[in-house]
Design a protein around this motif. Structure first.
Motif, short mmCIF file in Angstrom:
data_model
loop_
_atom_site.label_atom_id
_atom_site.label_comp_id
_atom_site.label_asym_id
_atom_site.label_seq_id
_atom_site.Cartn_x
_atom_site.Cartn_y
_atom_site.Cartn_z
N PRO A 131 0.83 -1.22 0.00
CA PRO A 131 0.00 0.00 0.00
C PRO A 131 0.86 1.27 0.00
O PRO A 131 1.96 1.29 0.56
N PRO A 132 0.35 2.33 -0.61
CA PRO A 132 1.04 3.62 -0.53
C PRO A 132 0.79 4.27 0.83
O PRO A 132 0.03 3.74 1.66
N GLN B 215 -1.62 -4.09 4.45
CA GLN B 215 -1.98 -2.76 4.94
C GLN B 215 -1.71 -2.65 6.44
O GLN B 215 -1.73 -3.64 7.17
N PRO B 216 -1.45 -1.44 6.92
CA PRO B 216 -1.21 -1.24 8.35
C PRO B 216 -2.40 -1.70 9.18
O PRO B 216 -3.56 -1.49 8.82
N TYR C 216 -15.06 1.49 0.37
CA TYR C 216 -16.01 1.00 1.37
C TYR C 216 -15.31 0.03 2.31
O TYR C 216 -15.51 0.06 3.53
N ALA C 217 -14.47 -0.84 1.76
CA ALA C 217 -13.65 -1.76 2.55
C ALA C 217 -12.37 -2.02 1.78
O ALA C 217 -12.36 -2.03 0.55
N LEU C 218 -11.29 -2.24 2.52
CA LEU C 218 -10.00 -2.52 1.91
C LEU C 218 -9.42 -3.78 2.55
O LEU C 218 -9.11 -3.79 3.74
N LYS D 153 1.69 -12.45 4.90
CA LYS D 153 1.66 -11.18 4.17
C LYS D 153 1.94 -11.34 2.69
O LYS D 153 1.86 -10.37 1.95
N GLU D 154 2.28 -12.54 2.25
CA GLU D 154 2.69 -12.75 0.87
C GLU D 154 1.64 -13.44 0.01
O GLU D 154 1.96 -14.08 -0.98
#
Length: 222
Positions: A170-171, A185-186, A178-180, A193-194
């Motif tokens: 993520p930047p 992501q933090p 609405y949802a990510l 995570k991969e």
């Protein structure tokens, strides 16, 4: 003339490779590659090559999974049109296919969109989102893309909800979707995570399956 390429191979202990090959019932070549990756345990080698049905990490460890599932279930119950927006590479296409087949199993009103590499580029495209909204889709679910689409989501049609499922880093500024759902992501507690984009899509299927079927069991495929 093409340049001559020289393969540089690591030195592998042939005795260790033979021992691992026999114990794991794999070829010496595969055993050598695994040893080069630091895998020398037969059980670990089999898991790496063939995977395991159990155990899965809970899909609910993914940040925003509950919010995403609740919105999708609401769309399914209301008969809203859902559009899957994928990337054009192998990961994106397989992720779109997985979710599309899953939704079709539940007789959902679902369509998909794969952007054109040359004319639309990578990720969400504002003009395309407006066309999708004009076509009646109230909910867009991205796969393998979207985590950097800050401006596109900010300027998306107001009547359209967008759920992002992605696996890219993520930047600093996250899009106001609405949802990510992205393990990188933090604040996301998911331990692996991969995951590939299709892996995140699979976790979404598992979350939906548990919610729709009222079960703790894991969906493993169609």
């Amino acid at each position: 003339m093409f340049p001559v390429k020289k393969w540089i191979l690591p030195n592998i202990n042939k005795n260790a490779a033979n021992k691992l090959a026999l114990a794991a019932d794999i070829s010496q070549t595969a055993a050598g590659i695994l040893l080069a990756r630091g895998i020398d345990d037969p059980a670990q080698a089999r898991d790496f090559l063939y995977g395991r049905k159990e155990p899965f990490h809970s899909p609910w460890l993914l940040k925003d999974m509950e919010k995403a599932v609740a919105r999708i279930v609401r769309a399914m119950e209301r008969g809203e049109k859902i559009c899957l927006y994928g990337d054009y590479d192998v990961d994106g296409v397989t992720a779109v296919s997985l979710l599309y087949l899953f939704f079709k199993e539940f007789n959902c009103f679902v369509e998909y969109y794969i952007p054109d590499r040359q004319t639309e580029g990578y990720g969400l495209n504002g003009n395309t989102l407006r066309k999708i909204a004009a076509g009646g889709a109230a909910l867009v679910i991205t796969v393998d893309c979207g985590v950097s689409a800050v401006d596109e989501i900010k300027n998306a049609p107001p009547a359209m909800d967008i759920i992002i499922t992605d696996h890219h880093t993520p930047p600093a500024e996250l899009p106001a979707a609405y949802a990510l759902v992205n393990p990188k992501q933090p604040g996301c507690a998911y331990p692996c995570k991969e995951l590939a984009g299709v892996g995140v899509a699979c976790k979404l299927c598992q979350g939906l399956w548990q919610k729709l079927k009222n079960t703790d069991g894991f969906w493993t495929g169609l």
